[in-house]
Write an enzyme that holds these catalytic residues in place. Structure first.
Site, short mmCIF file in Angstrom:
data_model
loop_
_atom_site.label_atom_id
_atom_site.label_comp_id
_atom_site.label_asym_id
_atom_site.label_seq_id
_atom_site.Cartn_x
_atom_site.Cartn_y
_atom_site.Cartn_z
N ARG A 84 0.83 -1.20 0.00
CA ARG A 84 0.00 0.00 0.00
C ARG A 84 0.87 1.26 0.00
O ARG A 84 0.57 2.24 -0.69
CB ARG A 84 -0.94 -0.03 1.21
N LYS A 187 -2.66 6.50 0.98
CA LYS A 187 -2.48 7.07 2.31
C LYS A 187 -1.51 8.25 2.27
O LYS A 187 -0.39 8.16 2.74
CB LYS A 187 -1.97 5.97 3.27
C1 PLP Z 1 -5.35 3.96 7.27
C2 PLP Z 1 -6.77 4.20 6.92
C3 PLP Z 1 -7.79 3.26 7.18
C4 PLP Z 1 -7.54 1.98 7.95
O1 PLP Z 1 -6.68 1.09 7.32
P1 PLP Z 1 -6.03 -0.11 8.13
O2 PLP Z 1 -5.06 -0.70 7.18
O3 PLP Z 1 -7.11 -1.06 8.50
O4 PLP Z 1 -5.39 0.50 9.33
C5 PLP Z 1 -9.06 3.53 6.76
N1 PLP Z 1 -9.37 4.69 6.11
C6 PLP Z 1 -8.43 5.61 5.86
C7 PLP Z 1 -8.84 6.85 5.16
C8 PLP Z 1 -7.12 5.41 6.25
O5 PLP Z 1 -6.20 6.34 6.00
#
Ligand code: PLP
Length: 342
Positions: A84, A187
């Site tokens: 990711r 992210k």
């Molecule tokens: C990081 C994040 C999540 C959660 O992802 P995980 O991998 O389960 O921690 C959900 N939504 C957004 C917008 C995020 O940035």
């Protein structure tokens, strides 16, 4: 300042920054990553024209390590995070990281901060925060020529000390989190900047979290500001929205696999906001909390109640139990999710 393991009050830990002994830092220039080093100082010597500061060329991740029942420290699905991170890096024109380098970096920084991993039984874990950003100077808008990749770690407590506590959510139709072809599925740091103001507004109105709808029509559910939306129907379907502007959550993916093996039907599809009335359990899922039950969703003058008024619904409760039991090595790692740190 090194803290002895016994000097941390594990019962008082929340989800707040706390210094550890060191972080690990890598630099990229001339087309390659260096070998990385452990750094004691929690400060960077950074160029004032770094692209991360001016133009948001920055990506982050979040994952956890657990001290398991047998005393070993294990990571939960780290390969998902490096993949990711590389998707995010590509989207904002940063170099990608070899998966081996990432895994090695995570292990090194944990080994150097072993005393900060909460002991088995306290309900805590070591939160791991990888970060990559453009560190080289630019004034014209273009990718930097130098990058930093670092990982900091900190102990965090169980989010829920007295069992899963439901929260109220609000839809703020005046705000969107991510546009259809924008950056919602990666992210980048800026996505969280975009949610600060709506989050504050939601908080001022008495809500813990805000739910975003699709930016184009405001008809479909997307996700909460930092966690994915999941719902359970009467006939035992696990429903979660599918959209190109939702961040693919590792927690959601894990819960889907567990739900499938528990006999639930997993549906990943566009989910209309109007369907909320039919859901019998709703949750917000992400690494920090695993799952937060949501028992009320307010939009304008409408209040929709979902799930039991107190506590967590039985299906989300069971999914939570199962994933945390795997993380702490209390149940067999039947999906091959854990990676040894030592
Ligand atoms: C990081 C994040 C999540 C959660 O992802 P995980 O991998 O389960 O921690 C959900 N939504 C957004 C917008 C995020 O940035």
């Amino acid at each position: 300042m090194h803290r002895q393991r016994s000097n941390i009050d594990w019962d008082k830990l929340g989800f707040e920054y706390m210094p550890a002994d060191c972080h690990i830092q890598y630099r990229w220039s001339n087309g390659e990553w260096d070998d990385g080093k452990l750094v004691t100082e929690p400060y960077l010597h950074l160029h004032i024209a770094a692209t991360a500061l001016h133009y948001g060329q920055a990506a982050f991740e979040g994952l956890k390590a657990f001290e398991c029942k047998d005393g070993a420290v294990r990571l939960f699905r780290p390969a998902m995070n490096v993949r990711r991170l590389n998707c995010t890096a590509t989207r904002v024109c940063m170099p990608s990281l070899p998966e081996e380098l990432f895994l090695n970096a995570v292990k090194r920084v944990i080994q150097a901060n072993r005393d900060y991993v909460p002991p088995y039984g306290t309900g805590g874990s070591l939160y791991i925060r990888p970060l990559m950003f453009g560190s080289g100077p630019r004034i014209g808008v273009q990718p930097a020529a130098e990058y930093v990749f670092l990982i900091l770690v900190l102990p965090v407590g169980p989010y829920y000390k007295g069992g899963l506590q439901p929260v109220r959510a609000i839809v703020l139709d005046d705000y969107d989190r991510a546009a259809p072809h924008g950056m919602g599925s990666v992210k980048v740091a800026g996505n969280y900047a975009a949610s600060l103001k709506p989050h504050k507004d939601a908080h001022d109105k008495g809500f813990s979290i805000e739910l975003y709808l699709d930016a184009k029509e405001h008809r479909y559910i997307e996700e909460f500001s930092t966690s994915n939306f999941v719902a359970i129907t009467n006939d035992k379907h696990y429903v979660t929205p599918e959209s190109p502007s939702i961040l693919p959550s590792v927690t959601n993916n894990s819960l889907q696999q567990i739900a499938g093996s528990m006999g639930l039907t997993v549906e990943r599809r566009p989910v209309l906001f109007d369907e909320v009335a039919e859901f019998c359990e709703v949750g917000a899922c992400g690494t920090a909390v695993v799952v937060t039950p949501v028992n009320e969703i307010v939009r304008g003058d409408t209040t929709l109640r979902v799930g039991p008024p107190e506590g967590c619904g039985p299906v989300l409760q069971e999914l939570y139990r199962e994933v945390t039991a795997i993380q702490y090595g209390e149940e067999p790692d039947r999906y091959g999710w854990l990676v040894d740190v030592d």
